[in-house]
Write an enzyme that holds these catalytic residues in place. Structure first.
Site, PDB file in Angstrom:
ATOM      1  N   HIS A 149       0.828  -1.200   0.000  1.00 52.16           N
ATOM      2  CA  HIS A 149       0.000   0.000   0.000  1.00 52.16           C
ATOM      3  C   HIS A 149       0.865   1.254   0.000  1.00 52.16           C
ATOM      4  CE1 HIS A 149      -3.167   2.587   2.236  1.00 52.16           C
ATOM      5  NE2 HIS A 149      -3.543   2.474   0.985  1.00 52.16           N
ATOM      6  N   HIS A 192      -1.170  10.552  -2.790  1.00 52.56           N
ATOM      7  CA  HIS A 192      -2.501  10.163  -2.326  1.00 52.56           C
ATOM      8  C   HIS A 192      -3.441  11.332  -2.086  1.00 52.56           C
ATOM      9  CE1 HIS A 192      -5.553   9.089   0.712  1.00 52.56           C
ATOM     10  NE2 HIS A 192      -5.635   7.966   0.037  1.00 52.56           N
TER      11      HIS A 192
END
Length: 244
Positions: free
Chosen positions: A4, A50
């Site tokens: 991730h 992100h």
């Protein structure tokens, strides 16, 4: 196992997620699949980042869309190093990328950027519109990446699974290669043996996010899930190796 936003070792200081250092650390562990996110800079470059802005990562309130590539590279220089999407694909030619389209403006440029490497990219987004726009751009440029469903499609799949109709599940999953979901959404359990089996019968995979504890990884793998999105790539690799 999907790392991730790369992998930031527990002892690392000053290294941010989604950076060259984080992806290099994931690669060094032996990771094959990495997860990341795509935004577009003010001068039109797709970057792995992100958040919508720089507040959390750099204490800077500017949106990613308001800074140039050069400015963002300078901000991230001491935090692990910025990766543009083309730069990431070039720097890590053996990695497979799970890419989340975070900004509407990033969808088409992202699709064009991945076309040449489509065989090692899976396109996803909470927004089915952004996801399909990225896929269309990739296909127009000669690539055909895999894709994971957006929120609206996932809702249709969940309703189809609840109806116990294999036909409805297949219809809901048409054109979808994977479902990437949390194990639970609030009090509602999403991932169960019946859910996994129904998705598998329709020809798609199930990936669960974000799973960091070894016991949860083991339990989900026992249910038959195909992928675990995790911040702890080191733990996940040990769990998977122990099951081999």
């Amino acid at each position: 196992m999907l790392a991730h936003r790369g992998f930031v070792p527990t002892a690392a200081e000053g290294v941010a997620e989604n950076t060259a250092a984080a992806f290099a650390a994931a690669h060094a562990l032996g990771t094959v699949y990495v997860e990341s996110d795509c935004h577009l800079t003010a001068d039109g470059h797709v970057v792995l980042f992100h958040d919508d802005d720089l507040s959390r990562v750099a204490g800077d309130a500017r949106p990613v869309a308001a800074v140039t590539l050069a400015e963002l590279e300078q901000v991230m220089e001491t935090r692990g190093g910025l990766l543009s999407l083309p730069g990431a694909l070039d720097a890590f030619p053996t990695l497979r990328f799970n890419l989340d389209v975070k900004a509407p403006a990033a969808a088409a440029p992202m699709g064009r950027a991945i076309a040449r490497e489509a065989d090692r990219v899976l396109v996803t987004s909470f927004s089915d519109r952004r996801r399909t726009e990225a896929l269309a751009a990739a296909r127009a440029a000669g690539g055909d990446p895999a894709t994971s469903a957006g929120s609206a499609t996932i809702a249709r799949v969940l309703a189809a699974v609840a109806s116990r109709s294999p036909l409805l599940v297949r219809r809901a999953l048409a054109g979808i290669d994977a479902l990437q979901v949390p194990e639970r959404q609030g009090r509602v359990r999403i991932v169960s043996r019946r859910f996994v089996d129904a998705v598998h019968r329709a020809g798609a995979e199930v990936h669960v996010w974000t799973v960091n504890a070894a016991e949860d990884m083991t339990r989900l793998l026992d249910l038959g899930v195909d992928g675990l999105v995790t911040d702890r790539a080191d733990v996940a690799l040990r769990v998977v190796s122990a099951r081999a």
